[in-house]
Scaffold this motif. Structure first.
Motif, PDB file in Angstrom:
ATOM      1  N   THR A   1     -11.130   1.977  -2.732  1.00 54.73           N
ATOM      2  CA  THR A   1     -10.508   1.704  -1.359  1.00 54.73           C
ATOM      3  C   THR A   1     -10.576   2.796  -0.410  1.00 54.73           C
ATOM      4  N   TYR A   2     -11.435   2.720   0.808  1.00 49.42           N
ATOM      5  CA  TYR A   2     -11.454   3.795   1.623  1.00 49.42           C
ATOM      6  C   TYR A   2     -10.688   3.729   2.972  1.00 49.42           C
ATOM      7  N   THR A   3      -9.539   3.264   2.815  1.00 51.21           N
ATOM      8  CA  THR A   3      -8.557   3.033   4.193  1.00 51.21           C
ATOM      9  C   THR A   3      -7.197   3.626   3.570  1.00 51.21           C
ATOM     10  N   SER A   4      -6.720   4.502   4.404  1.00 54.48           N
ATOM     11  CA  SER A   4      -5.038   5.034   3.939  1.00 54.48           C
ATOM     12  C   SER A   4      -4.142   3.954   3.885  1.00 54.48           C
ATOM     13  N   ASP A   5      -4.421   2.764   4.583  1.00 57.59           N
ATOM     14  CA  ASP A   5      -3.362   1.699   4.271  1.00 57.59           C
ATOM     15  C   ASP A   5      -3.453   1.126   2.884  1.00 57.59           C
ATOM     16  N   GLY A   6      -2.360   1.345   2.160  1.00 56.86           N
ATOM     17  CA  GLY A   6      -2.377   1.113   0.689  1.00 56.86           C
ATOM     18  C   GLY A   6      -2.148  -0.583   0.471  1.00 56.86           C
ATOM     19  N   ARG A   7      -2.079  -1.208   1.259  1.00 59.96           N
ATOM     20  CA  ARG A   7      -1.940  -2.716   1.193  1.00 59.96           C
ATOM     21  C   ARG A   7      -3.382  -3.377   1.047  1.00 59.96           C
ATOM     22  N   PHE A   8      -4.481  -2.609   1.090  1.00 57.24           N
ATOM     23  CA  PHE A   8      -5.761  -3.208   1.002  1.00 57.24           C
ATOM     24  C   PHE A   8      -6.332  -2.889  -0.435  1.00 57.24           C
ATOM     25  N   SER A   9      -6.936  -3.570  -1.213  1.00 58.61           N
ATOM     26  CA  SER A   9      -7.528  -3.291  -2.529  1.00 58.61           C
ATOM     27  C   SER A   9      -8.626  -4.560  -2.725  1.00 58.61           C
ATOM     28  N   VAL A  10      -9.474  -4.460  -3.615  1.00 58.42           N
ATOM     29  CA  VAL A  10     -10.624  -5.447  -4.017  1.00 58.42           C
ATOM     30  C   VAL A  10     -10.161  -5.815  -5.335  1.00 58.42           C
ATOM     31  N   LEU A  11     -10.167  -7.127  -5.439  1.00 56.04           N
ATOM     32  CA  LEU A  11     -10.157  -7.745  -6.936  1.00 56.04           C
ATOM     33  C   LEU A  11     -11.566  -8.153  -7.677  1.00 56.04           C
ATOM     34  N   HIS A  12     -11.770  -7.283  -8.594  1.00 54.67           N
ATOM     35  CA  HIS A  12     -13.276  -7.739  -9.084  1.00 54.67           C
ATOM     36  C   HIS A  12     -12.984  -7.478 -10.610  1.00 54.67           C
ATOM     37  N   ARG A  13     -13.659  -8.169 -11.450  1.00 56.49           N
ATOM     38  CA  ARG A  13     -13.637  -8.383 -12.917  1.00 56.49           C
ATOM     39  C   ARG A  13     -14.942  -8.050 -13.079  1.00 56.49           C
ATOM     40  N   GLU A  14     -15.198  -7.146 -14.022  1.00 50.36           N
ATOM     41  CA  GLU A  14     -16.523  -6.684 -14.549  1.00 50.36           C
ATOM     42  C   GLU A  14     -17.444  -7.557 -14.951  1.00 50.36           C
ATOM     43  N   SER A  15     -18.726  -7.783 -14.420  1.00 48.34           N
ATOM     44  CA  SER A  15     -19.677  -8.669 -14.749  1.00 48.34           C
ATOM     45  C   SER A  15     -19.524 -10.102 -14.027  1.00 48.34           C
ATOM     46  N   SER A  16     -18.472 -10.157 -13.212  1.00 50.61           N
ATOM     47  CA  SER A  16     -18.107 -11.565 -12.290  1.00 50.61           C
ATOM     48  C   SER A  16     -18.703 -11.259 -11.115  1.00 50.61           C
ATOM     49  N   ASP A  17     -18.979 -12.351 -10.323  1.00 50.54           N
ATOM     50  CA  ASP A  17     -19.436 -12.442  -8.960  1.00 50.54           C
ATOM     51  C   ASP A  17     -18.482 -12.476  -7.868  1.00 50.54           C
ATOM     52  N   ASP A  18     -17.115 -12.170  -8.138  1.00 51.30           N
ATOM     53  CA  ASP A  18     -16.202 -12.242  -7.166  1.00 51.30           C
ATOM     54  C   ASP A  18     -15.665 -11.056  -6.741  1.00 51.30           C
ATOM     55  N   TRP A  19     -15.613 -10.786  -5.622  1.00 54.46           N
ATOM     56  CA  TRP A  19     -15.228  -9.517  -4.829  1.00 54.46           C
ATOM     57  C   TRP A  19     -14.082 -10.015  -3.679  1.00 54.46           C
ATOM     58  N   THR A  20     -12.838 -10.155  -4.330  1.00 55.00           N
ATOM     59  CA  THR A  20     -11.953 -10.741  -3.313  1.00 55.00           C
ATOM     60  C   THR A  20     -11.201  -9.626  -2.920  1.00 55.00           C
ATOM     61  N   LEU A  21     -11.091  -9.581  -1.453  1.00 57.48           N
ATOM     62  CA  LEU A  21     -10.064  -8.601  -0.809  1.00 57.48           C
ATOM     63  C   LEU A  21      -8.628  -8.988  -0.838  1.00 57.48           C
TER      64      LEU A  21
END
Length: 278
Positions: A79-99
Motif C-alpha cells: 500500500t502506498y497511501t497513508s490512508d489505512g483504509r485502503f489495501s489489496v486482497l490477493h491470494r498467491e497464484s490467483s488472478d484476483d487483485w481486489t481493492l
C-alpha cells in the motif's frame, strides 16, 4: 542494472499478450454500490492469469490508481497511501487483485483504475465506486395519538442498507433494553425492518421516538399518550349543536291532545265561543 530476459521468458510474455484482453473503456468498466460505513470491495481480475508460466508473473506489476487525483494506492501487495483504509486482497497464484476500502465514505466516490504492467504494455480495468447514505423511515404519520393502555407499534424501514443493529431512542434515552419495550429487527435482501412495540402505554411514554441505525440518516416520530377518559370528558362538556336543540323543541303531539283540538273545533260554532270579556 536491468536483467536481460532469456528466450523462454520472452515467450511467456508473448503468451500473456495473447490471452489478456485489450483495454477498452467502453466495455472494461464496472459499477459497484456500497453504503457509507461499509467495507467496499472493488474487483479486478485478469482472466487466465493464474494458469500462465510462473516466471511470466514476475514481470507483471498490478497497481490501483485513484483517478480523481492520480494517487497510486497499491502496487502489488503493498500500500502506498497513508490512508489505512485502503489495501489489496490477493491470494498467491490467483488472478484476483481486489481493492478493499474499509469504512467507505462519500468522498470515496469516483473512478478507480486497476492497472497491470506486463513488460510490453499496460492493461487497465476501471471501477466506478458509488457510495450512498441510506435513510431510515418510520412508517405512518409524524405525530401519533393513542390512549393510555393502548399498544404502540412503530416500524422503521431502512432501504438500500443492512446496518448491523438499529437503536431506538425515547428522547435522549436508548430503549432497546427496556423490559417494558420490545425491539425486533429483520433483514430482507437490501431492506431492513425494525419494530418497536410498547404494551400498555403510559402517559410518560409521550415524547419523541427516533430510529437511529449506524451510518444511516435517522427518522423521528412524536407520540402523544392521552389519559384514559379524556374523550368521554370532552364529549360531556361539549355544548349541544343548534340542530339538536331545534329538533328537541319540536315534539310530536300526543293522541289526547289531538282529540281535544278536534272537539273544540266542533263545539265552538254551537256554543258561539267568544273570548272572555274582562
Amino acid at each position: 542494472m536491468a536483467k536481460e530476459l532469456r528466450p523462454e521468458e520472452m515467450t511467456s510474455v508473448v503468451d500473456l499478450r495473447r490471452v489478456l484482453p485489450e483495454a477498452n473503456l467502453d466495455t472494461n468498466v464496472t459499477d459497484v454500490f456500497f453504503s457509507e460505513g461499509q467495507v467496499a470491495l472493488l474487483p479486478c481480475k485478469f482472466p487466465q492469469l493464474s494458469t500462465l508460466h510462473q516466471k511470466a508473473l514476475l514481470l507483471m506489476q498490478v497497481s490501483w490508481i485513484r483517478r480523481s487525483d492520480w494517487q497510486i494506492l497499491t502496487t502489488g501487495v503493498f500500500t502506498y497511501t497513508s490512508d489505512g483504509r485502503f489495501s489489496v486482497l490477493h491470494r498467491e497464484s490467483s488472478d484476483d487483485w481486489t481493492l478493499q476500502i474499509k469504512y467507505v465514505k462519500l468522498k470515496d466516490n469516483g473512478t478507480y483504475e486497476c492497472q497491470m504492467y506486463t513488460g510490453t504494455g499496460v492493461l487497465s480495468q476501471f471501477v466506478n465506486l458509488h457510495v450512498t447514505t441510506p435513510r431510515a423511515a418510520i412508517l405512518g404519520p409524524r405525530a401519533l395519538h393513542v390512549q393510555e393502555g393502548d399498544t404502540i407499534t412503530l416500524i422503521c424501514v431502512i432501504q438500500q442498507g443492512r446496518p448491523p443493529f438499529v437503536f431506538w431512542y425515547h428522547g435522549q434515552q436508548m430503549v432497546n433494553y427496556d423490559t417494558r419495550l420490545k425491539v425486533e429487527t429483520h433483514v430482507e435482501g437490501i431492506r431492513t425492518h425494525s419494530r418497536l412495540t410498547i404494551s400498555h402505554a403510559k402517559t410518560w411514554d409521550t415524547g419523541n421516538y427516533s430510529c437511529i441505525p449506524p451510518n444511516v440518516e435517522p427518522s423521528f416520530v412524536l407520540v402523544h399518550v392521552n389519559e384514559a377518559g379524556d374523550d368521554a370528558v370532552a364529549a360531556v362538556q361539549r355544548p349541544p349543536s343548534s340542530s339538536s336543540a331545534a329538533s328537541s323543541s319540536l315534539q310530536p303531539l300526543s293522541s289526547s291532545s289531538i282529540v281535544g283540538v278536534l272537539l273544540a273545533a266542533l263545539l265552538c260554532p254551537v256554543l258561539a265561543c267568544r273570548s272572555p270579556v274582562r
